[in-house]
Design an enzyme around this catalytic site. Structure first.
Site, PDB file in Angstrom:
ATOM      1  CD  GLN A   1      -0.886  -0.447   3.728  1.00 34.44           C
ATOM      2  OE1 GLN A   1      -1.903  -1.128   3.621  1.00 34.44           O
ATOM      3  NE2 GLN A   1      -0.445  -0.032   4.898  1.00 34.44           N
TER       4      GLN A   1
ATOM      5  CG  ASP B   1      -3.352   7.431   6.246  1.00 30.82           C
ATOM      6  OD1 ASP B   1      -4.501   6.984   6.013  1.00 30.82           O
ATOM      7  OD2 ASP B   1      -2.620   6.980   7.140  1.00 30.82           O
TER       8      ASP B   1
ATOM      9  CG  ASP C   1       0.197  -5.119   7.064  1.00 33.01           C
ATOM     10  OD1 ASP C   1       0.177  -5.337   8.294  1.00 33.01           O
ATOM     11  OD2 ASP C   1      -0.544  -4.286   6.496  1.00 33.01           O
ATOM     12  CG  ASN C   2      -4.066  -6.373   6.282  1.00 31.06           C
ATOM     13  OD1 ASN C   2      -4.466  -7.172   7.134  1.00 31.06           O
ATOM     14  ND2 ASN C   2      -4.126  -5.061   6.455  1.00 31.06           N
TER      15      ASN C   2
ATOM     16  CD  GLU D   1      -1.435  -8.648   9.939  1.00 29.25           C
ATOM     17  OE1 GLU D   1      -2.063  -8.206  10.909  1.00 29.25           O
ATOM     18  OE2 GLU D   1      -1.622  -8.252   8.771  1.00 29.25           O
TER      19      GLU D   1
ATOM     20  CE  LYS E   1      -1.557  -0.080  14.923  1.00 27.95           C
ATOM     21  NZ  LYS E   1      -2.672  -0.824  14.302  1.00 27.95           N
ATOM     22  CE1 TYR E   2      -2.281   4.835  13.732  1.00 25.94           C
ATOM     23  CE2 TYR E   2      -2.539   3.953  15.954  1.00 25.94           C
ATOM     24  CZ  TYR E   2      -2.870   3.938  14.623  1.00 25.94           C
ATOM     25  OH  TYR E   2      -3.768   3.022  14.142  1.00 25.94           O
TER      26      TYR E   2
END
Lengths: 676, 676
Positions: A338, A373, A409-410, A438, A550-551
């Site tokens: 992504q 985002d 991821d995903n 994942e 994560k943030y």
């Protein structure tokens, strides 16, 4: 013993009478390979039968994919027309196996001889038929028989030196034809020696070959046994407000490897976009100076093949990989397909993204939620082949840095066909590459990813809390067809999941959830140091952490130890010392007459462990464990010692039923080694 | 709705995202067809899923094998990514079915619209995307849209008259693009009308098609429901010492059809050899005038394509077939592939027989036993193709006489490949031909014969006596994969088997064994008149009859009736009047708290039977039957009537648990019809 491929027979001939069916393991009609690690015994079974009452011979054929010839091993009849044999997948790579079978006339003949002789019949004529079978063996042994019909191994030297076998068979054929030595001939016809030659030189006529060549994908040993530690490198600094670097991570390796971990997994380490960058606690408003989400990949500094400058350079990353190796650890990267709107692909390859009717790129949505985002990659693009090639190129760049493990991821939001292709392509150049899926989604989707090539998969373990749930789930993972292709990797928490059961911060609960993961699955991981420091405060009403890394950048106390770090260190050492914990499917669940105490046996050759866990983190529980002593070869009256590797305590037990009692506030588990 | 074959998409494209797996029914990866009779509902299921969260569409495609195009029907999501649909196999012949599925972007779009509107978002941009989907539908409906991408049905008339669908869709597309009518557009976007058009004109892009076309072999109705009567025609005469003829058999048809039988099966009716002819009770010494064994086929009068002169001529046999047809009965022949040494093949085709080393033909053996009167055919002969052709020719000769049912003697001692070939070949010319496999051997061998094409199979019923055994066996036959390909044909006795349980001659035992066969299996048969006259004396210590008709001519009392003939006549009438007894797999076993009383439900639309049998032929038994009222739609408090079709007795029951009591000396069974 090597045989040339398709040496004989034709399955299309009306003379081929043997049926081979229901081969196991076989995934989706042979569509997918099973998985193994070097040294695994691959046990193969099949229904094999023919019309009539003749004896059959069956051979399991197997080879490393590059081998020119098949190796074969005799299959034996188990019961009810089910036959079995096994081979060892010795090395990393791809093996194939299949089956051949045929009517064994010589063996049938010997069986009939037995019956006729026992009935007192004279078998002069039968011995002449037997001599013809011996002629055939003689041909296969390198001698020349009379009227050899079988098309067996190519005989290299027709005028060979007389080997002992040739000599013996020549004498046997002559004996069977010599009526003056009738008694001796009968005796030899009935002998084990005759049986021996029947098996060594089988007359392969009208062979049936199974219609499929089935695959075994053999990954390196770490696919079967690994211990993961996830950390955000930007939180590796020891000073408030400072962005961690790869150098800072290197300084943490003594702690992490000291606890016994061997895979260091890092969430994305690429440049982070600025467009719609998220703030602390997933805020849509980002304050100046906030670091953004590592999953918002791509900026003018580059995309998936670049390194976030604040973490270091590519050379720094390679340096981390090298230092980690010194500690016996590998570094795993994270593939999140992504983009931030700032990713180079967004301008260079707008065709890889879905357009809205107004021509703008469609950002990610999970209606009614919007993720401005993130641009999801559009796998239905007409330009899918170039997209696939680019993603492959990214993985090859990572591999060139020295990375051999990739957490994806995903993966369940990208096409299965892509994963199957890209994993196979990368493994062509880097056969030691391992991928972890994942995917937390529907069962069949998670299973499919395993079939398509992921070496490891996340699981539902994170939400399987009660004894009943855990036993059901372990049975599914280790007893169903999943055992052949789905390698579970158990995580009590992840940076995305703060499960409700741990949101109390109750220490015994952390001990239990950790211990179950580490002993039920040979592959497991923790998200550190959050987990070992027993962080538990949730974002309200969510299975997420408050102030998630994560943030934002977190400052951790990297020196702290506690009861959990002690247990982790101890259990990881025990895992290394006990091979029974280095594989997942060797599990036997034991009955316990308490609905919270769970007991399971983990066994391998010469290593037998009995694990008992109180899954109730709040109450002292007691019960009787039913030890399957018959499976362990322990007699009913025999005493045996169980020694707790966690505490050193020893108990002398007898018989099946033995009492246990576990106080969660002391230690809610036993890890018994059985000593006989 | 017909669609053209492979109309769209390519499963090899990287853009195809849907997976179709674990289709059921599917036998051995699609290797074998399932079986049906005309009118059967073929229920198909599959795992169907894709990456991501999009909605999917799936279609079951099916066609009669000769059809140019596939018919399709929408599949619905059942649970856990399992989808289902069904079609009706309407006529005799071969059907094919497969599955197509694709990501349904329009349906996904509507789902997301719902979520966004509920969240209060303005969806102007989304409506423009929706208009593009409507354009696609318009193209499929025969209108012209803007930018239609889907490659759907060929549009015959691009400048078509505007159908109602075209008009509605054109208006819808315009509405979605008209911002001034926003509210109306949202309302239509969320409407069932939109959903209706999504399903009627699906945008089939990147379609995944299942890799197999699976088969259904549809036999005529009698394959599903038949009632067999076996007799030796040579015993049909009414006079001591007289050889029966086909004319004598015709005279027996009123009795046999009067009892309700519709298939008359005759053991071999060919000339019988003289060489090594067997005498009474299988004696190796044959007295002059003894008739020999009908299975010792072949003499100077001919072989498998000839008729034994003492029975009549070919014309006489055709006459019997015609007269039987008048009684609603078919005549079945018996194919025993073996020869007397006097058979024409023994001299004309010696290569079809195995030679001993001295050059003589190998007679049949089952060591230590020898059967010098029989030459087995050698299927491993190099000349196997001519052998197969000759056997096919024999069957075609029989078919030309009017025979459409063939019972095959010992098919399990001839290659499976032969049966698959010869059955398919004969059915090409006579698609209504049915074959019954007389194989009493290992389970997988019996199953394989069913898979290879036998319409009916003998079973282990003859030896399943206790309630436990019967329930286990019925579960295997009707609940396992066998239900798709194995049509059981139950026989309490045969001319080869006088089972131990009936060797006492105890009348209730005969009633029970008969009744179970006739109500557990829609296809069953008896060996008469031996069975209905309750013949029981065994050849000492064998499951064979003393003075078996196989070796001698018997004189029977063809006028005798008794309690068993009364029950047979009644039960066969009930079978004809109750469709629930005309199929086998519609069985539900009910719990009874007595280990001899067996109860089972047989249900079809509008016909519900509850059968209760006391399997203990010697004791009055009583117990409580648990009726699965939930399955019958009966409420807990609701009264319902069960009427015994055997006696006319009526009971009013309530709830699940109801008392029964059965005295074997009165009548050891109930055949209740449930009336609600």
């Amino acid at each position: 013993m090597n045989v040339t491929e398709k040496s004989s027979g034709s399955p299309l001939s009306g003379q081929s009478r043997v049926v081979i069916e229901h081969v196991s393991p076989e995934l989706d009609g042979g569509r997918f390979p099973i998985k193994a690690i070097p040294g695994d015994v691959i046990a193969v079974e099949a229904d094999i039968f023919a019309d009539g009452h003749d004896y059959l011979s069956a051979r399991l054929l197997y080879k490393f994919i590059d081998d020119a010839t098949w190796t074969e091993t005799a299959m034996t009849l188990l019961v009810n027309d089910r036959w079995g044999a096994s081979f060892i997948a010795e090395k990393q790579g791809h093996y194939l196996y299949t089956i051949e079978a045929w009517v064994d006339h010589a063996a049938s003949w010997q069986h009939e001889i037995h019956l006729k002789v026992a009935d007192g019949q004279r078998i002069t004529s039968e011995l002449l038929a037997g001599a013809q079978y011996v002629d055939g063996m003689l041909g296969l042994a390198g001698g020349t028989g009379q009227g050899v019909k079988g098309k067996g191994k190519k005989t290299k030297n027709v005028v060979a030196e007389e080997t002992p076998d040739v000599k013996a068979l020549r004498e046997m054929a002559a004996l069977f034809r010599d009526e003056s030595r009738y008694d001796e001939a009968v005796s030899v016809a009935e002998s084990d020696q005759f049986t021996f030659y029947v098996n060594r030189y089988p007359e392969r006529r009208h062979v049936t070959r199974y219609g499929q060549e089935l695959g075994v994908e053999v990954d390196r040993a770490r696919a079967g046994f690994s211990t993961w530690y996830c950390l955000f490198p930007r939180s590796a600094a020891r000073e408030e407000g400072k962005h961690g670097t790869f150098r800072d991570v290197e300084a943490l390796l003594p702690r992490i490897s000291g606890m016994g971990f061997d895979v260091l997994y890092l969430p994305p380490i690429h440049p982070i976009g600025m467009a719609h960058r998220k703030g602390k606690n997933n805020s849509v408003v980002c304050q100046p100076g906030e670091p953004g989400v590592p999953y918002g990949i791509g900026s003018p500094d580059g995309g998936h093949d670049a390194i976030h400058p604040e973490l270091g350079t590519v050379d720094d990353f390679k340096h981390l990989i090298a230092i980690a190796a010194n500690y016996g650890m590998e570094v795993a990267m994270d593939l999140a397909i992504q983009c931030s709107p700032d990713h180079p692909w967004a301008t260079e390859h707008p065709e890889w993204f879905k357009k809205r009717p107004d021509g703008t790129i469609q950002y990610a949505e999970n209606p009614p939620k919007k993720y401005q985002d993130i641009y999801p990659v559009y796998f239905e693009t007409e330009d899918w082949q170039n997209l696939w090639d680019e993603l492959k190129r990214v993985l090859l760049v990572w591999a060139s840095w020295g990375v051999r493990i990739v957490r994806v991821d995903n993966p369940h939001t990208k096409p299965f066909g892509f994963w199957e292709w890209v994993i196979a392509e990368v493994k062509k150049e880097y056969p030691d590459m391992l991928f972890l899926a994942e995917a937390f989604t529907k069962p069949k989707v998670m299973q499919e990813l395993g079939k398509r090539g992921f070496a490891h998969s996340y699981t539902y373990y994170t939400w399987r809390n009660t004894k009943y749930e855990l036993e059901q789930y372990m049975t599914e993972l280790t007893q169903s067809e999943m055992k052949y292709y789905y390698r579970p990797n158990f995580w009590p928490t992840t940076h995305d999941i703060n499960p409700y059961i741990l949101q109390t911060g109750h220490e015994p609960q952390f001990l239990i959830r950790y211990f179950l993961a580490a002993t039920l699955s040979s592959n497991y991981g923790i998200y550190g140091p959050s987990f070992e420091l027993m962080e538990y405060v949730p974002f309200p009403n969510k299975e997420e952490y408050l102030n998630s890394e994560k943030y934002e950048i977190r400052l951790w106390d990297w020196d702290k130890t506690n009861k959990l770090t002690y247990l982790i260190t101890l259990v990881n050492r025990i895992r290394h010392e006990n091979v029974a914990l280095q594989t997942t499917n060797n599990l036997t669940i034991c009955q316990v007459d308490d609905d919270a105490i769970m007991a399971y046996l983990k066994t391998s050759v010469d290593n037998r462990l009995l694990i008992v866990v109180n899954t109730d983190a709040y109450s002292r529980r007691a019960g009787v464990v039913q030890v399957p002593i018959w499976q362990l070869g322990i007699g009913n009256d025999q005493y045996y010692t169980v020694r707790d590797l966690l505490t050193g305590a020893q108990y002398t037990w007898q018989g099946e039923r033995n009492y246990v009692e576990l106080d969660p506030y002391a230690l809610p588990m036993h890890l018994f080694k059985l000593e006989l």
